[in-house]
Structure formats: C-alpha cells, structure tokens
Design a protein around this motif. Structure first.
Motif, PDB file in Angstrom:
ATOM      1  N   ILE A 209      60.254  65.010 -28.433  1.00 39.78           N
ATOM      2  CA  ILE A 209      61.401  65.498 -27.671  1.00 39.78           C
ATOM      3  C   ILE A 209      61.351  64.853 -26.288  1.00 39.78           C
ATOM      4  O   ILE A 209      60.324  64.917 -25.601  1.00 39.78           O
ATOM      5  CB  ILE A 209      61.359  67.035 -27.525  1.00 39.78           C
ATOM      6  CG1 ILE A 209      61.344  67.729 -28.895  1.00 39.78           C
ATOM      7  CG2 ILE A 209      62.532  67.517 -26.667  1.00 39.78           C
ATOM      8  CD1 ILE A 209      62.607  67.588 -29.680  1.00 39.78           C
ATOM      9  N   ALA A 218      67.918  67.568 -29.693  1.00 40.90           N
ATOM     10  CA  ALA A 218      66.620  68.234 -29.630  1.00 40.90           C
ATOM     11  C   ALA A 218      66.525  69.353 -30.664  1.00 40.90           C
ATOM     12  O   ALA A 218      65.495  69.521 -31.328  1.00 40.90           O
ATOM     13  CB  ALA A 218      66.385  68.785 -28.225  1.00 40.90           C
ATOM     14  N   VAL A 222      63.716  69.510 -33.791  1.00 45.25           N
ATOM     15  CA  VAL A 222      62.789  70.611 -34.044  1.00 45.25           C
ATOM     16  C   VAL A 222      62.951  71.127 -35.469  1.00 45.25           C
ATOM     17  O   VAL A 222      61.966  71.336 -36.193  1.00 45.25           O
ATOM     18  CB  VAL A 222      63.011  71.755 -33.030  1.00 45.25           C
ATOM     19  CG1 VAL A 222      62.181  72.981 -33.421  1.00 45.25           C
ATOM     20  CG2 VAL A 222      62.648  71.303 -31.626  1.00 45.25           C
ATOM     21  N   ALA A 232      57.818  68.857 -34.119  1.00 44.49           N
ATOM     22  CA  ALA A 232      58.299  68.157 -32.925  1.00 44.49           C
ATOM     23  C   ALA A 232      57.293  68.388 -31.796  1.00 44.49           C
ATOM     24  O   ALA A 232      56.482  69.310 -31.847  1.00 44.49           O
ATOM     25  CB  ALA A 232      59.678  68.683 -32.535  1.00 44.49           C
ATOM     26  N   TYR A 234      56.520  67.745 -27.245  1.00 44.03           N
ATOM     27  CA  TYR A 234      56.963  67.352 -25.906  1.00 44.03           C
ATOM     28  C   TYR A 234      55.729  67.081 -25.064  1.00 44.03           C
ATOM     29  O   TYR A 234      54.776  67.867 -25.058  1.00 44.03           O
ATOM     30  CB  TYR A 234      57.791  68.475 -25.279  1.00 44.03           C
ATOM     31  CG  TYR A 234      58.235  68.202 -23.864  1.00 44.03           C
ATOM     32  CD1 TYR A 234      59.217  67.250 -23.589  1.00 44.03           C
ATOM     33  CD2 TYR A 234      57.669  68.900 -22.789  1.00 44.03           C
ATOM     34  CE1 TYR A 234      59.624  66.996 -22.283  1.00 44.03           C
ATOM     35  CE2 TYR A 234      58.075  68.653 -21.486  1.00 44.03           C
ATOM     36  CZ  TYR A 234      59.051  67.697 -21.239  1.00 44.03           C
ATOM     37  OH  TYR A 234      59.454  67.447 -19.950  1.00 44.03           O
ATOM     38  N   LEU A 257      66.820  68.878 -20.699  1.00 43.69           N
ATOM     39  CA  LEU A 257      67.486  67.895 -21.545  1.00 43.69           C
ATOM     40  C   LEU A 257      68.668  67.306 -20.790  1.00 43.69           C
ATOM     41  O   LEU A 257      69.004  67.744 -19.685  1.00 43.69           O
ATOM     42  CB  LEU A 257      67.955  68.556 -22.844  1.00 43.69           C
ATOM     43  CG  LEU A 257      66.862  69.193 -23.708  1.00 43.69           C
ATOM     44  CD1 LEU A 257      67.486  70.012 -24.821  1.00 43.69           C
ATOM     45  CD2 LEU A 257      65.922  68.127 -24.270  1.00 43.69           C
TER      46      LEU A 257
END
Length: 273
Positions: A209, A218, A222, A232, A234, A257
């Motif tokens: 992400i 996003a 996921v 996913a 980050y 985002l």
C-alpha cells in the motif's frame, strides 16, 4: 474408464473428495513430495485419502518427470486431471493418457488466462468471475472448454470469500461433468481467442500500500491479497504493517492516501519496533 488425479492444493483435494463422495473411482493420485512447496497457498497432502480408499499415491518433484509418464502407462490411464498445479504440462504428458488431460482455471476463460486469478478479479473490480473446466493443451489455459460456473462479485468481496466460492465451484463442476468424463461423452467447445486476456503472476511484494494510491485502489488491494494470500502491507520506517482487513475513509485514518485515508482493522506489525 481409468482416471488419475494430480493436485497439491485444496481446490484439487476438494474435487477428489467430491468424486469419492458421489461414488466415483480414481486409479492413481499424484502430488508433490512432502517437503516441496510447504509454504504454497492452500498446499495439502493426499496420504489419508490414498490410504482410506486404497488409491495408489505417487509423490513427485515435477509433473513431467518420467515416473509420472511410466505410472500413467502402466495403469493405462484414460484421463488425467491436473488441478492447482503451477508446472505446465508438456506435450508428452498431455498425450500419455488415452483421452488426454483435464484442468480447471478460476476464471471464465478465455478471460483471465495466466496466474493469480482470485486477486486479479478483485483488483480489477470485476462484477463476475467463475471457474472453467477444460481439456489441457500445450498453451496456457487455452484448451477447449468442457463447462463453466459463474460467480457474481460484490464490491466488498475478499480473497478469503472468493477462494471459498471458487472451491465450491470446483466441486460443482466435478459433480456436474463426472458422468460425461467416465462415459467418454465429454463435449468440447473451442475458446474465442479474440476475447482472450492474460493476467500476470503476482509476488508478495506486489501487495504494498502506497500513499499514491486512491482509497478504491487501497481497499481493493487489502481485499485481494488477504488470507489465504500473503496480505497487503504498508512500510512505516523500519517496520511493516501487515494488513488483513481495513476501512477506507475520506475523513481520517492511519495511512494517508491520495484522496483520503486507510484505517487498518485486522493487522500486525513486522520488523523492529
């Protein structure tokens, strides 16, 4: 009719269980060696089914190896099912069973030939997908179609949910066409090559992400790579936030985002704190 079945994943085992449940007979089971692909999504073993039903079990490294060809010839196999197997069957293997080889692919072929069918269906925002039962040829998912089962998709479907529905579609197709297979009455329908699309393989690192993503992108990521896939993630400093479920919001959240935020719901930290 003598039939063999090769698989090393849950989808294939579900088909074998359904064949046995409806009174079908299998003359040979083929799977990977115990030490191979232990981390593969959905990896299963067939020892219990082999022992319970008295079906010979061949454990191999590669579907094209001489031991497979020899076993098929010795048992005079008519059809070989190959389901959930990542290695491509070569021409000698395809031509060894008297009637050929049968596979399944979790899309509505000719759409979505290739790999990672469940994640891609979600990432592409499709409103439907499905499973195709088809006769294998030397191409990748290009063989003549025996039958298909459609699966409608919602805007919130996860890979966990879709994988289970794909599994049920495998079971349904096996039950529907088993009598045709054993009676030699399989009807084949060529794919429309002009309508074909190919989806590439995916790696765990493709599930990242980033702040450049939209909320829609996003959210799909996921949902597309949650269980049974690697999840996913980050990057935050030296740590990785592994995300299994999340909520996109235009108001607030942990991960910024392009047009909003992503708030992890089910997650875990990896790396140094």
């Amino acid at each position: 009719m003598k039939i063999a079945f090769a698989t090393c994943v849950r989808l294939g085992r579900s088909c074998i269980e359904e064949i046995l449940r409806i009174g079908g007979r299998l003359d040979l089971l083929i799977t990977l060696g115990d030490e191979r692909a232990q981390s593969k999504s959905g990896r299963i073993y067939l020892d219990d089914l082999s022992q319970e039903h008295g079906i010979p079990l061949l454990k191999i490294d590669n579907i094209n190896e001489p031991a497979v060809l020899q076993a098929l010839r010795e048992r005079k196999i008519d059809w070989l099912f190959i389901i959930g197997w990542s290695q491509i069957a070569k021409s000698e293997l395809l031509n060894t069973p008297a009637l050929g080889c049968i596979g399944m692919h979790p899309t509505l072929l000719p759409v979505g030939r290739g790999r990672a069918a469940v994640p891609w269906a979600i990432l592409k925002g499709l409103d439907r997908t499905g499973v195709t039962l088809f006769k294998l040829d030397e191409g990748v998912d290009t063989g003549d179609i025996i039958g298909q089962e459609m699966i409608a998709l919602s805007e919130t479907v996860t890979a966990t949910e879709l994988y289970e529905r794909v599994n049920q579609a495998h079971i349904s197709l096996i039950a529907r066409y088993w009598d045709d297979v054993v009676s030699g009455n399989v009807s084949l329908h060529p794919q429309d090559a002009a309508a074909a699309t190919v989806w590439p393989g995916r790696r765990p690192e493709d599930g990242e992400i980033t702040r450049e993503m939209t909320m829609l992108e996003a959210d799909r990521m996921v949902r597309a790579v949650t269980h049974p896939y690697p999840g996913a993630f980050y990057r935050e400093g030296d740590r990785i936030l592994r995300i299994w479920s999340a909520r996109a919001s235009a108001e607030s959240g942990r991960i910024p985002l392009r047009d909003g935020w992503l708030e992890p719901i089910d997650f875990q930290w990896e790396g140094r704190s």
